[in-house]
Design an enzyme around this catalytic site. Structure first.
Site, PDB file in Angstrom:
ATOM      1  N   CYS A   1       0.850  -1.189   0.000  1.00 14.53           N
ATOM      2  CA  CYS A   1       0.000   0.000   0.000  1.00 14.53           C
ATOM      3  C   CYS A   1       0.886   1.238   0.000  1.00 14.53           C
ATOM      4  O   CYS A   1       1.734   1.386   0.865  1.00 14.53           O
ATOM      5  CB  CYS A   1      -0.896  -0.003   1.230  1.00 14.53           C
ATOM      6  SG  CYS A   1      -1.877   1.487   1.442  1.00 14.53           S
TER       7      CYS A   1
ATOM      8  N   GLU B   1      -4.605  -8.937  -2.728  1.00 10.61           N
ATOM      9  CA  GLU B   1      -4.688  -8.983  -1.265  1.00 10.61           C
ATOM     10  C   GLU B   1      -3.930  -7.820  -0.676  1.00 10.61           C
ATOM     11  O   GLU B   1      -2.892  -7.398  -1.205  1.00 10.61           O
ATOM     12  CB  GLU B   1      -4.104 -10.315  -0.768  1.00 10.61           C
ATOM     13  CG  GLU B   1      -4.166 -10.512   0.737  1.00 10.61           C
ATOM     14  CD  GLU B   1      -2.808 -10.337   1.419  1.00 10.61           C
ATOM     15  OE1 GLU B   1      -2.672 -10.771   2.575  1.00 10.61           O
ATOM     16  OE2 GLU B   1      -1.889  -9.749   0.797  1.00 10.61           O
TER      17      GLU B   1
ATOM     18  N   ARG C   1      -6.106 -13.250  11.478  1.00 13.79           N
ATOM     19  CA  ARG C   1      -5.390 -12.488  10.451  1.00 13.79           C
ATOM     20  C   ARG C   1      -6.402 -11.918   9.468  1.00 13.79           C
ATOM     21  O   ARG C   1      -6.879 -12.614   8.565  1.00 13.79           O
ATOM     22  CB  ARG C   1      -4.389 -13.393   9.718  1.00 13.79           C
ATOM     23  CG  ARG C   1      -3.433 -12.662   8.764  1.00 13.79           C
ATOM     24  CD  ARG C   1      -2.508 -13.639   8.061  1.00 13.79           C
ATOM     25  NE  ARG C   1      -1.440 -12.975   7.331  1.00 13.79           N
ATOM     26  CZ  ARG C   1      -0.266 -12.641   7.843  1.00 13.79           C
ATOM     27  NH1 ARG C   1      -0.005 -12.911   9.113  1.00 13.79           N
ATOM     28  NH2 ARG C   1       0.653 -12.043   7.119  1.00 13.79           N
TER      29      ARG C   1
ATOM     30  N   ARG D   1      -7.471  -9.667   6.387  1.00 17.18           N
ATOM     31  CA  ARG D   1      -6.896  -9.112   5.177  1.00 17.18           C
ATOM     32  C   ARG D   1      -8.010  -8.729   4.203  1.00 17.18           C
ATOM     33  O   ARG D   1      -9.083  -9.350   4.176  1.00 17.18           O
ATOM     34  CB  ARG D   1      -5.951 -10.116   4.497  1.00 17.18           C
ATOM     35  CG  ARG D   1      -4.645 -10.342   5.249  1.00 17.18           C
ATOM     36  CD  ARG D   1      -3.793  -9.104   5.263  1.00 17.18           C
ATOM     37  NE  ARG D   1      -2.495  -9.274   5.898  1.00 17.18           N
ATOM     38  CZ  ARG D   1      -2.232  -9.021   7.182  1.00 17.18           C
ATOM     39  NH1 ARG D   1      -3.210  -8.614   7.984  1.00 17.18           N
ATOM     40  NH2 ARG D   1      -1.018  -9.163   7.667  1.00 17.18           N
TER      41      ARG D   1
END
Length: 380
Positions: free
Chosen positions: A148, A187, A232, A234
């Site tokens: 990102c 992802e 987790r 995502r």
């Protein structure tokens, strides 16, 4: 295959190339060898022939994969895909499970490339910013877990060529625009949704939907809901080319009760240990519930495994009761369980790099479940 297998692979490839050297030579050769007799192999054979490589002297695809690929594609493949920002190949395990054949892979990190090639016999190409889409074979599905980065201010009308220039997403967009794959699976961290007050995600969606003409579906999924012993979360982005008219995609449903890490803990593992001194001066310096300590009786998923796990951070880390000092770090097998990798997956790098690579990886069971939905939607 032991780490020696990877060394032998690179040694063999260099032996074939001899004194010939050209950009990404090992990657080009390994991709050609694993794709022989497929339409996509011509992309690589042309480069090799132009650089003096005698294709008739090379080992066959079957021979090559049998000798060097721990995880080869299925004998009968149904579709092709590319693996961008590939890491150690979590997307590849998922796609191959459903009959996919990888025709191009890219990863800039040298240690990750070492692990990738040890398991798939493909040495990834390097910096994606230096690779033109025209040199990538045609393919059906694009996959990638991209970093990102900041984007230009929204509202300008120059299109993604301007708004995303200088970001790694820009190169994904370029490839999609040039190659027009049927679908993609991306992802990222959930924070992408709110990054830069939501403007970054808005630009990404606008680019994919309106400029590249894909129907796009997004959702944040927790790995713990898919039989992975790890919390987790995502963000997953799935897209289908609009002419395919797939406008009703559903992400896989959770698999029921979460499973605990305890069953995967190695009871007799001695290390890597955390010293008594570090425990007293740092790990247990406060009675605030940190860090997370597990053992074989722990019936809950662990916290998110971070790429910086090797730095022993008490707030974000999960440590195991046991070992020579009474407290230790996660073992390789425990990391594999936490990320959903098979136990015989080859890790030919240092322990520090191993933690870094698993912490940066996708959770394999989650992307496998999403991949299945994509394949079903495409009808392949």
């Amino acid at each position: 295959m032991a780490a020696e297998g990877k060394v032998n692979l690179e040694k063999q490839l260099r032996k074939i190339l001899g004194d010939i050297r050209f950009d990404e030579d090992l990657a080009t050769l390994s991709h050609y060898l694993s794709l022989q007799d497929t339409p996509q192999s011509s992309c690589y054979s042309t480069i090799l022939e132009n650089n003096g490589v005698d294709l008739n002297s090379l080992p066959s695809k079957v021979e090559y994969l049998k000798k060097y690929a721990k995880y080869p594609p299925k004998k009968k493949t149904k579709f092709s895909f590319i693996d961008l920002f590939a890491g150690i190949g979590g997307f590849r395990l998922a796609m191959q499970e459903h009959g996919g054949e990888c025709v191009f892979t890219s990863e800039w990190d040298a240690a990750a490339k070492q692990t990738y090639s040890a398991n798939y016999a493909d040495i990834p190409f390097g910096d994606i910013t230096k690779i033109e889409p025209k040199f990538i074979p045609d393919f059906d599905i694009l996959t990638g877990g991209f970093p990102c980065q900041p984007f230009s201010s929204i509202g300008k009308r120059e299109g993604f060529e301007h708004k995303t220039q200088g970001t790694l997403f820009f190169y994904i967009a370029k490839i999609i625009k040039d190659k027009q794959p049927k679908a993609f699976l991306l992802e990222n961290v959930p924070g992408l949704v709110t990054h830069n007050d939501g403007k970054t995600f808005e630009i990404i969606q606008d680019t994919l939907k309106n400029e590249l003409n894909y129907d796009v579906f997004t959702k944040v999924l927790n790995s713990a809901d898919y039989k992975v012993p790890q919390e987790r979360k995502r963000l997953y982005i799935v897209g289908f080319r609009k002419d395919l008219e797939i406008d009703d995609f559903h992400f896989p449903k959770p698999n029921g009760e979460k499973i605990g890490i305890g069953q995967f803990v190695e009871v007799d593992a001695e290390g890597p240990s955390i010293s008594k001194h570090l425990q007293q001066t740092y790990i247990f310096k406060k009675d605030d519930g940190h860090p997370e300590i597990i053992d074989s009786t722990s019936d809950f998923p662990v916290k998110t495994l971070c790429a910086s796990y090797h730095k022993i951070q008490r707030i974000t880390g999960t440590f195991v009761k046991g070992g020579k000092t009474g407290l230790r770090l996660l073992t390789e097998r425990e990391c594999k369980a936490i990320m959903g990798y098979p136990m015989d997956f080859e890790i030919p790098v240092s322990r520090t790099q191993m933690y870094h690579q698993f912490g940066n990886s996708v959770a394999v069971p989650v992307v496998t479940a999403i991949s299945k939905k994509i394949i079903e939607a495409l009808g392949v």
